[in-house]
Write an enzyme that holds these catalytic residues in place. Sequence first.
Site, short mmCIF file in Angstrom:
data_model
loop_
_atom_site.label_atom_id
_atom_site.label_comp_id
_atom_site.label_asym_id
_atom_site.label_seq_id
_atom_site.Cartn_x
_atom_site.Cartn_y
_atom_site.Cartn_z
N HIS A 64 0.27 8.18 3.69
CA HIS A 64 -0.45 7.12 2.97
C HIS A 64 -1.83 6.85 3.62
O HIS A 64 -2.10 5.73 4.06
CB HIS A 64 0.39 5.83 2.92
CG HIS A 64 -0.02 4.92 1.78
ND1 HIS A 64 0.85 4.12 1.08
CD2 HIS A 64 -1.25 4.68 1.23
CE1 HIS A 64 0.19 3.43 0.17
NE2 HIS A 64 -1.08 3.76 0.24
N GLU A 86 8.62 4.34 1.37
CA GLU A 86 7.87 4.72 2.57
C GLU A 86 7.90 3.57 3.59
O GLU A 86 7.99 2.42 3.17
CB GLU A 86 6.43 5.11 2.20
CG GLU A 86 5.60 3.99 1.62
CD GLU A 86 4.22 4.47 1.17
OE1 GLU A 86 4.13 5.42 0.36
OE2 GLU A 86 3.23 3.86 1.63
N ARG A 127 0.98 5.72 -5.97
CA ARG A 127 1.96 4.86 -5.32
C ARG A 127 3.32 5.53 -5.36
O ARG A 127 3.65 6.21 -6.34
CB ARG A 127 2.10 3.54 -6.07
CG ARG A 127 1.23 2.41 -5.60
CD ARG A 127 1.62 1.89 -4.23
NE ARG A 127 0.76 0.81 -3.81
CZ ARG A 127 -0.43 0.95 -3.23
NH1 ARG A 127 -0.91 2.16 -2.99
NH2 ARG A 127 -1.15 -0.10 -2.87
#
Length: 329
Positions: free
Chosen positions: A285, A267, A238
């Site tokens: 991601h 992000e 993460r």
Amino acid sequence: MKPKVLVTREVFDDVLDFLGQHFEVTANQEDRLLDAETLARQLAGKDGAVTTLTERIDQNLLSRCAKLKAVCNIAVGYNNIDVPACSTRGVMATNTPGVLDETTADFAWTLLLATARRLTEAEAWLRAGKWERWQLKQFLGRDVHHATLGIIGMGRIGQAVARRARGFDMNVLYYNRRRVAAEIEAACHATYAAKDELLARSDFVVLQVPYSPETHHLIGAAELKKMKPTAVLINVARGGVVDDAALVQALKDGTIAAAGLDVYENEPRLHPGFLELKNVVLAPHIASSSEATRHGMAMLAAKNLVAALTTGNPPNLLNPEAKSVRREG
Ligand code: DGY
């Protein structure tokens, strides 16, 4: 009357069909990002929701959704959900563990290999028409075989990353809050090491911890300095587990050699420094993004929601205490 549910982002059609057999569904197949106000308006009057990591489920939102009984995230990570706040209000929260372990581990390796062998840098150079001849010293990379792999976070995904290292004859170290069972260590051929020792000894450090206040900036300037100048950092966990500004600096000044990243602080806005660096491989991601796995995640979230609103026992319940709050209430 069927319970009313909201699906906050686009999902696969058969997942919507499945939900439609049980609920009156408000979908978002246009995949618009819902800001906090729109989300609150759409969720008011709903009994449940299928959510993703792009929606914040917090106190403020919950206070405006009195009917809400379940929030089912399409992700194993759930740092977008204030679980204690859900519990206080009797809202069940679920995630999607298990279904994405192998796919995410595959991607950790995708990044590790691409970073070690400078694949994206070499491809960009080739696409730019710069390849004129073979050269002995062209894009010299780092060997992965027989190197030392350090895994921080030895849950299911960390273990899947470790198992894959056998094929590369690697020496595997791991650090975890709690040491894992001896059988798991044996199956993964992994040796426990203190965090600092792992950082100092590893050629590749793979992060595989959930984000929480305890793991915020787990890797910052001090930790990067403890790594070898030849080391490579891989983050498929993460954003926020790594201090991105400190990492940009470390990649610039050679504190470590390279990084492969799938997740970022803030992000989808990246620290601009990353975009200027050649020694970082960047992905948006997508570690769990194989067709089968993303479908499996969405269907599992839908099944959690059906179970939550019918039996009251969703398989991946994060806060069993929420059920007693509702019963007493
Ligand atoms: C997860 O499951 O937490 C992933 O990051 C979602 O892509």
